[in-house]
Design an enzyme around this catalytic site. Structure first.
Site, mmCIF file in Angstrom:
data_model
loop_
_atom_site.group_PDB
_atom_site.id
_atom_site.type_symbol
_atom_site.label_atom_id
_atom_site.label_comp_id
_atom_site.label_asym_id
_atom_site.label_seq_id
_atom_site.Cartn_x
_atom_site.Cartn_y
_atom_site.Cartn_z
ATOM 1 N N ASP A 249 25.312 -18.781 5.246
ATOM 2 C CA ASP A 249 25.070 -18.491 3.770
ATOM 3 C C ASP A 249 24.587 -17.139 4.035
ATOM 4 O O ASP A 249 24.200 -16.246 4.348
ATOM 5 C CB ASP A 249 23.942 -18.955 3.154
ATOM 6 C CG ASP A 249 24.089 -20.793 3.423
ATOM 7 O OD1 ASP A 249 25.222 -21.016 3.006
ATOM 8 O OD2 ASP A 249 23.230 -21.446 3.374
ATOM 9 N N ASP A 250 25.228 -16.491 2.392
ATOM 10 C CA ASP A 250 24.734 -15.231 1.622
ATOM 11 C C ASP A 250 25.859 -13.919 2.663
ATOM 12 O O ASP A 250 25.077 -12.840 2.335
ATOM 13 C CB ASP A 250 23.530 -15.184 1.572
ATOM 14 C CG ASP A 250 22.205 -15.891 0.478
ATOM 15 O OD1 ASP A 250 23.148 -16.148 -0.409
ATOM 16 O OD2 ASP A 250 21.592 -16.582 1.436
ATOM 17 N N ARG A 251 26.175 -14.284 2.765
ATOM 18 C CA ARG A 251 27.536 -13.719 3.712
ATOM 19 C C ARG A 251 26.644 -13.444 5.242
ATOM 20 O O ARG A 251 27.801 -11.760 5.430
ATOM 21 C CB ARG A 251 27.881 -12.548 2.654
ATOM 22 C CG ARG A 251 29.084 -12.473 1.564
ATOM 23 C CD ARG A 251 29.827 -12.934 1.843
ATOM 24 N NE ARG A 251 30.812 -12.947 0.160
ATOM 25 C CZ ARG A 251 31.418 -14.365 1.202
ATOM 26 N NH1 ARG A 251 32.342 -14.844 2.068
ATOM 27 N NH2 ARG A 251 31.906 -14.708 -0.635
ATOM 28 N N LEU A 252 25.550 -13.796 5.877
ATOM 29 C CA LEU A 252 25.152 -13.559 7.085
ATOM 30 C C LEU A 252 25.857 -14.065 8.210
ATOM 31 O O LEU A 252 24.642 -14.986 8.753
ATOM 32 C CB LEU A 252 23.657 -13.950 6.789
ATOM 33 C CG LEU A 252 22.749 -12.665 5.362
ATOM 34 C CD1 LEU A 252 21.526 -13.292 5.411
ATOM 35 C CD2 LEU A 252 23.210 -11.512 5.108
ATOM 36 N N HIS A 253 27.041 -14.030 7.760
ATOM 37 C CA HIS A 253 27.572 -14.444 9.288
ATOM 38 C C HIS A 253 27.210 -14.565 9.939
ATOM 39 O O HIS A 253 26.415 -13.396 10.250
ATOM 40 C CB HIS A 253 29.155 -14.747 8.594
ATOM 41 C CG HIS A 253 29.236 -13.995 7.541
ATOM 42 N ND1 HIS A 253 29.408 -15.618 6.802
ATOM 43 C CD2 HIS A 253 30.208 -13.821 6.961
ATOM 44 C CE1 HIS A 253 29.821 -15.436 5.544
ATOM 45 N NE2 HIS A 253 30.599 -13.683 5.573
#
Ligand code: FMN
Length: 196
Positions: free
Chosen positions: A173-177
């Protein structure tokens, strides 16, 4: 994805992800393959992964195609798998070698006759006058091998990407890959986490 829970080599991990992708994706072995010419100008296309073991990743193609010509002058490649429904991406980079004739022959024999005829008939990556030129070529090759076995063409075979870098990416989520990269070193594979 926890780097401590990953296996110590990326091939085992890629095999596991391919297996899981096979359950949800129509063609999990499709990978985008990037090569570059002698000036470093890149080109990319999709090919199918047809072999995977500790030696590397194998695909088959026409050695006179654009990718084949580029690999002759610049025998390195990058490949990317992406499985949207799993939120996963794998990136591979490495040197490329031609696979042994025996390996190419074994895979060739497993191919449908129509694909074998096409490999003879299609001068892959070359311009064609028209669709009918291709159809005429197919008719000529079909007549030539009428009823008999279609032999492995000299211009066709396998390539093996011998990976020195493999990165596993998972959507968070939230581009916190999560990104875990394996780097080949003399003593084995080293792992590191990369910022997303
Ligand atoms: C799903 C998919 C799988 C493909 N698999 C292969 C393959 O295994 N080998 C191959 O030579 N071309 C394959 N192709 C065609 C290539 O993408 C490409 O058009 C062709 O190899 C010529 O590329 P080049 O001119 O850059 O050499 C595939 C295309 C798609 C869309």
């Amino acid at each position: 994805m926890d780097e401590l829970e990953l296996p110590s080599d990326p091939i085992t991990q890629l095999q596991a992800w391919l297996g899981e992708a096979g359950a949800v994706v129509a063609e999990p072995t499709a990978m985008t393959l990037a090569t570059a010419d002698e000036h470093g100008r890149p080109s990319a296309r999709v090919v199918l992964l047809r072999g995977l073991d500790e030696r590397g990743l194998v695909f088959f193609t026409n050695r006179e195609s654009r990718k084949g010509r580029e690999l002759r002058v610049n025998p390195r490649a990058a490949a990317v798998f992406h499985w949207w429904t799993l939120g996963r991406q794998v990136r591979v980079e490495g040197a490329v070698e031609e696979s042994a004739a025996e390996e190419s022959r074994a895979y060739w024999k497993s191919r449908p006759r129509g694909s074998q005829i096409a490999a003879w008939a299609s001068p892959q990556s070359e311009p064609l006058e028209s669709r009918s030129e291709l159809n005429d070529r197919v008719a000529m090759v079909s007549a030539r091998f009428d009823g008999g076995e279609v032999p492995l063409p000299e211009h066709w075979g396998g390539y093996r990407i011998v990976p020195d870098v493999v990165e596993f990416w998972t959507h968070r989520d939230d581009r916190l890959h999560d990104r875990i990269r394996f780097l080949r070193e003399r003593s084995g594979w080293r792992r590191e986490r990369l910022a997303p």
